[in-house]
Design an enzyme around this catalytic site. Structure first.
Site, mmCIF file in Angstrom:
data_model
loop_
_atom_site.group_PDB
_atom_site.id
_atom_site.type_symbol
_atom_site.label_atom_id
_atom_site.label_comp_id
_atom_site.label_asym_id
_atom_site.label_seq_id
_atom_site.Cartn_x
_atom_site.Cartn_y
_atom_site.Cartn_z
ATOM 1 N N ARG A 1 13.815 29.321 79.324
ATOM 2 C CA ARG A 1 14.751 28.474 78.215
ATOM 3 C C ARG A 1 16.108 29.421 78.179
ATOM 4 O O ARG A 1 17.151 28.754 78.109
ATOM 5 C CB ARG A 1 14.044 28.403 77.045
ATOM 6 C CG ARG A 1 12.722 27.363 77.036
ATOM 7 C CD ARG A 1 13.254 25.912 77.507
ATOM 8 N NE ARG A 1 12.129 25.027 77.846
ATOM 9 C CZ ARG A 1 11.443 24.761 79.021
ATOM 10 N NH1 ARG A 1 12.692 25.047 79.889
ATOM 11 N NH2 ARG A 1 10.817 23.864 79.037
ATOM 12 N N GLU B 1 17.838 28.423 81.130
ATOM 13 C CA GLU B 1 18.324 26.918 80.822
ATOM 14 C C GLU B 1 19.518 27.025 80.006
ATOM 15 O O GLU B 1 20.618 26.079 80.314
ATOM 16 C CB GLU B 1 17.084 26.097 80.485
ATOM 17 C CG GLU B 1 17.651 24.699 80.194
ATOM 18 C CD GLU B 1 16.144 23.872 79.646
ATOM 19 O OE1 GLU B 1 16.057 22.825 80.284
ATOM 20 O OE2 GLU B 1 15.503 24.296 78.801
ATOM 21 N N SER C 1 31.035 41.804 78.432
ATOM 22 C CA SER C 1 30.069 42.797 79.196
ATOM 23 C C SER C 1 28.649 42.676 78.612
ATOM 24 O O SER C 1 28.365 42.212 77.639
ATOM 25 C CB SER C 1 30.699 44.174 78.692
ATOM 26 O OG SER C 1 29.970 45.349 79.007
#
Length: 162
Positions: A89, A92, A115
């Site tokens: 997830r 995703e 960063s």
């Protein structure tokens, strides 16, 4: 011993003692829980004082104590794309929202990156009647892209132009 073997040993000791991550992090101390857990899982390193605290807690040998203080091969063993549903997830979220995040960061800061080395992370549980929520706060230093060979009044770095 490989770093992955040390991780398995530490996880076995955690299980055998019924320790929580919170307990382990309190005993080792010195940094965020995410960094300490990351070190136990083989993705980060502990400082020497933290490694000594971990050695006392887990009963580590001198070599194991040195190993948890060494810079690991980060990301080693992580399948891409990830198959664990929770980790997937996050993947995703980046795949779907990454282009928008990139556009927004570049509009605000210029040409560069956020960063992941000079980086802070915090997590908290937020009560919600529809189901508790996970709140993440991440901050990373903006690192502007360097334009090589800049001369005259040409920009050397990709900071946002006025």
């Amino acid at each position: 011993m490989k770093r992955s073997d040390l991780t398995e040993k530490l996880l076995d000791i955690k299980r055998e003692n019924g320790w929580t991550w919170k307990h382990i992090c309190e005993q080792i101390g010195g940094h965020s829980d995410a960094l300490i857990v990351g070190a136990i899982l083989g993705q980060m390193k502990l400082t020497k004082p933290q490694a000594e605290n971990a050695a006392k807690l887990f009963g580590l040998s001198k070599a194991e104590t040195a190993m948890i203080n060494e810079i690991p091969m980060r990301g080693d063993g992580t399948q891409m794309p990830p198959t664990d549903p929770l980790i997937y997830r996050f993947y995703e979220m980046v795949m779907v929202n990454g282009p928008a995040w990139k556009a927004l960061i570049e509009e605000e800061f210029g040409d560069g990156i956020m960063s992941a080395i000079d980086f802070d992370f915090a997590m908290e549980r937020v009560a919600n009647p529809k189901g508790d929520r996970v709140k993440f706060v991440m901050t990373g230093k903006f690192l502007p892209f360097k334009y090589y060979g800049a001369t005259g009044n040409n920009l050397e770095y990709g900071f946002k132009e006025a």
